[in-house]
Design a protein around this motif. Structure first.
Motif, PDB file in Angstrom:
ATOM      1  N   ASP A   1     -12.941  -1.276   4.941  1.00 56.16           N
ATOM      2  CA  ASP A   1     -12.209  -0.006   4.833  1.00 56.16           C
ATOM      3  C   ASP A   1     -11.683   0.447   6.196  1.00 56.16           C
ATOM      4  O   ASP A   1     -10.532   0.899   6.317  1.00 56.16           O
ATOM      5  N   ASP A   2     -12.518   0.312   7.241  1.00 54.69           N
ATOM      6  CA  ASP A   2     -12.067   0.696   8.579  1.00 54.69           C
ATOM      7  C   ASP A   2     -10.925  -0.200   9.058  1.00 54.69           C
ATOM      8  O   ASP A   2      -9.958   0.273   9.672  1.00 54.69           O
ATOM      9  N   ALA A   3     -11.023  -1.495   8.771  1.00 53.48           N
ATOM     10  CA  ALA A   3      -9.965  -2.411   9.185  1.00 53.48           C
ATOM     11  C   ALA A   3      -8.641  -2.078   8.500  1.00 53.48           C
ATOM     12  O   ALA A   3      -7.568  -2.074   9.130  1.00 53.48           O
ATOM     13  N   GLU A   4      -8.680  -1.774   7.205  1.00 52.07           N
ATOM     14  CA  GLU A   4      -7.458  -1.404   6.489  1.00 52.07           C
ATOM     15  C   GLU A   4      -6.877  -0.093   7.024  1.00 52.07           C
ATOM     16  O   GLU A   4      -5.652   0.050   7.145  1.00 52.07           O
ATOM     17  N   ARG A   5      -7.746   0.845   7.339  1.00 50.29           N
ATOM     18  CA  ARG A   5      -7.259   2.106   7.869  1.00 50.29           C
ATOM     19  C   ARG A   5      -6.580   1.922   9.217  1.00 50.29           C
ATOM     20  O   ARG A   5      -5.530   2.519   9.490  1.00 50.29           O
ATOM     21  N   TRP A   6      -7.130   1.071  10.086  1.00 47.89           N
ATOM     22  CA  TRP A   6      -6.516   0.817  11.381  1.00 47.89           C
ATOM     23  C   TRP A   6      -5.183   0.101  11.240  1.00 47.89           C
ATOM     24  O   TRP A   6      -4.242   0.368  11.987  1.00 47.89           O
ATOM     25  N   GLU A   7      -5.103  -0.813  10.278  1.00 45.00           N
ATOM     26  CA  GLU A   7      -3.838  -1.505  10.054  1.00 45.00           C
ATOM     27  C   GLU A   7      -2.759  -0.540   9.571  1.00 45.00           C
ATOM     28  O   GLU A   7      -1.595  -0.631   9.987  1.00 45.00           O
ATOM     29  N   ARG A   8      -3.128   0.383   8.699  1.00 48.72           N
ATOM     30  CA  ARG A   8      -2.146   1.369   8.238  1.00 48.72           C
ATOM     31  C   ARG A   8      -1.678   2.262   9.383  1.00 48.72           C
ATOM     32  O   ARG A   8      -0.498   2.628   9.467  1.00 48.72           O
ATOM     33  N   LYS A   9      -2.590   2.616  10.291  1.00 49.06           N
ATOM     34  CA  LYS A   9      -2.201   3.414  11.450  1.00 49.06           C
ATOM     35  C   LYS A   9      -1.234   2.656  12.351  1.00 49.06           C
ATOM     36  O   LYS A   9      -0.278   3.231  12.884  1.00 49.06           O
ATOM     37  N   LYS A  10      -1.459   1.359  12.519  1.00 51.64           N
ATOM     38  CA  LYS A  10      -0.552   0.567  13.352  1.00 51.64           C
ATOM     39  C   LYS A  10       0.841   0.500  12.745  1.00 51.64           C
ATOM     40  O   LYS A  10       1.847   0.547  13.451  1.00 51.64           O
ATOM     41  N   LYS A  11       0.921   0.413  11.415  1.00 51.89           N
ATOM     42  CA  LYS A  11       2.224   0.348  10.766  1.00 51.89           C
ATOM     43  C   LYS A  11       2.959   1.681  10.848  1.00 51.89           C
ATOM     44  O   LYS A  11       4.180   1.713  10.964  1.00 51.89           O
ATOM     45  N   LYS A  12       2.218   2.790  10.769  1.00 54.95           N
ATOM     46  CA  LYS A  12       2.843   4.095  10.829  1.00 54.95           C
ATOM     47  C   LYS A  12       3.264   4.471  12.244  1.00 54.95           C
ATOM     48  O   LYS A  12       4.085   5.365  12.423  1.00 54.95           O
ATOM     49  N   LYS A  13       2.729   3.818  13.237  1.00 57.75           N
ATOM     50  CA  LYS A  13       3.038   4.183  14.613  1.00 57.75           C
ATOM     51  C   LYS A  13       4.489   3.894  14.928  1.00 57.75           C
ATOM     52  O   LYS A  13       5.009   2.813  14.630  1.00 57.75           O
ATOM     53  N   ASN A  14       5.180   4.848  15.520  1.00 59.20           N
ATOM     54  CA  ASN A  14       6.578   4.701  15.883  1.00 59.20           C
ATOM     55  C   ASN A  14       6.674   3.961  17.214  1.00 59.20           C
ATOM     56  O   ASN A  14       6.248   4.456  18.254  1.00 59.20           O
ATOM     57  N   SER A  15       7.245   2.759  17.172  1.00 56.02           N
ATOM     58  CA  SER A  15       7.333   1.950  18.384  1.00 56.02           C
ATOM     59  C   SER A  15       8.478   2.377  19.292  1.00 56.02           C
ATOM     60  O   SER A  15       8.553   1.956  20.441  1.00 56.02           O
ATOM     61  N   ASP A  16       9.405   3.201  18.769  1.00 56.10           N
ATOM     62  CA  ASP A  16      10.543   3.644  19.557  1.00 56.10           C
ATOM     63  C   ASP A  16      10.325   5.088  20.002  1.00 56.10           C
ATOM     64  O   ASP A  16      10.536   6.020  19.223  1.00 56.10           O
ATOM     65  N   PRO A  17       9.887   5.325  21.232  1.00 56.23           N
ATOM     66  CA  PRO A  17       9.613   6.697  21.663  1.00 56.23           C
ATOM     67  C   PRO A  17      10.865   7.497  21.981  1.00 56.23           C
ATOM     68  O   PRO A  17      10.782   8.672  22.286  1.00 56.23           O
ATOM     69  N   GLY A  18      12.038   6.878  21.923  1.00 57.55           N
ATOM     70  CA  GLY A  18      13.265   7.599  22.247  1.00 57.55           C
ATOM     71  C   GLY A  18      13.813   7.196  23.603  1.00 57.55           C
ATOM     72  O   GLY A  18      13.234   6.380  24.341  1.00 57.55           O
TER      73      GLY A  18
END
Length: 293
Positions: free
Chosen positions: A156-173
């Motif tokens: 469960d923790d591993a899946e949660r961390w993976e979802r956070k990585k996908k939601k992270k915006n790699s383009d800060p502007g």
């Protein structure tokens, strides 16, 4: 006190009230004085009532004190000793509370003098110490620390961390042109799909010159394939199309008429146009055409 004592006391009070003052007291004053003193005598020397004796006995039973009307009263020395004991207990409690308050104030002052992020730093240092101890323990046992750490992580923790990585915006502007160029380079590199067969073929054709050195002369000898050229052209056209869709908000309209001398005058003209433009439109057109009267 018996009835004879009451009578003698009443006689004395009557004599005092009749002989007090420069002249003999009036009848109304005499009656008020006698009535008042009889009330005092009755209040202080009233005999004990049965119901009051019952309430007193019940109170003594609750307090666990042998104090009935028939038993002898507690001596003055015992009462004094009891009061002194209570006073000593209160004194000890006061000293204890003073000590605890001083300790609390000292602790609060120590916490206020610490940096603002002390708690987070402390938690971070404790976590690093635990990690170091775990690494030493794995090293002594001959185990891989990364593998042991992953085994302790739940699914469960591993899946949660993976979802956070996908939601992270790699383009800060946009920050500067160098950072924008670097982000574009990373984006283009991620789109590359290497062809291992073509790679091996180029490696065999170049031989030892494939890994260039200071004495290598392979510049200009590489001929790209048709698929590579088509891929480059498609990527350039995609960039041109994306750049054409991009537009930023501009403060000034280059095609608009210039009817101001500075920024403050431009703001004033905008306000005037907003409120009075519909009334002065015809005058403005006549002035522009040169037909104004």
């Amino acid at each position: 006190m018996n009835s004879g004592s009451f009578q003698s006391l009443g006689i004395e009070l009557r004599k005092w009230s009749l002989t007090s003052g420069p002249k003999r007291a009036t009848t109304a004053t005499y009656r008020r004085v006698v009535t008042y003193r009889r009330r005092l005598i009755t209040r202080h020397f009233r005999p004990a009532r049965p119901e009051r004796e019952g309430k007193m006995a019940a109170h003594c039973e609750v307090q666990d004190i042998p104090c009935s009307s028939g038993e002898p009263a507690i001596s003055a020395a015992a009462k004094r000793e009891e009061r002194l004991k209570r006073f000593r207990d209160l004194h000890l409690k006061r000293n204890e509370s003073r000590k605890l308050n001083h300790q609390a104030v000292a602790e609060e002052d120590r916490i206020l003098k610490l940096p603002a992020n002390w708690e987070s730093k402390k938690a971070r240092l404790e976590w690093e110490l635990k990690v170091e101890e775990k690494k030493k323990e794995c090293l002594e046992k001959g185990e891989d620390y990364e593998r042991v750490k992953l085994l302790e992580i739940s699914a469960d923790d591993a899946e949660r961390w993976e979802r956070k990585k996908k939601k992270k915006n790699s383009d800060p502007g946009f920050s500067d042109f160098a950072a924008a160029q670097f982000r574009q380079y990373q984006r283009l590199v991620k789109q590359i799909k290497p062809d291992l067969e073509e790679y091996d073929k180029q490696k065999d054709d170049a031989g030892e010159e494939f890994y260039a050195t200071a004495n290598s002369l392979i510049h200009g000898t590489h001929i790209p394939s048709k698929a590579g050229v088509d891929r480059l052209v498609a990527d350039v056209e995609k960039q041109i199309e994306k750049r054409a869709k991009y537009s930023r908000r501009r403060r000034y309209n280059d095609d608009a008429d210039i009817d101001y001398i500075n920024e403050r005058n431009a703001n004033f003209n905008k306000k005037a146009e907003r409120f009075y433009g519909k009334y002065t439109a015809e005058i403005k057109q006549n002035l522009e055409r040169g037909t104004a009267v």
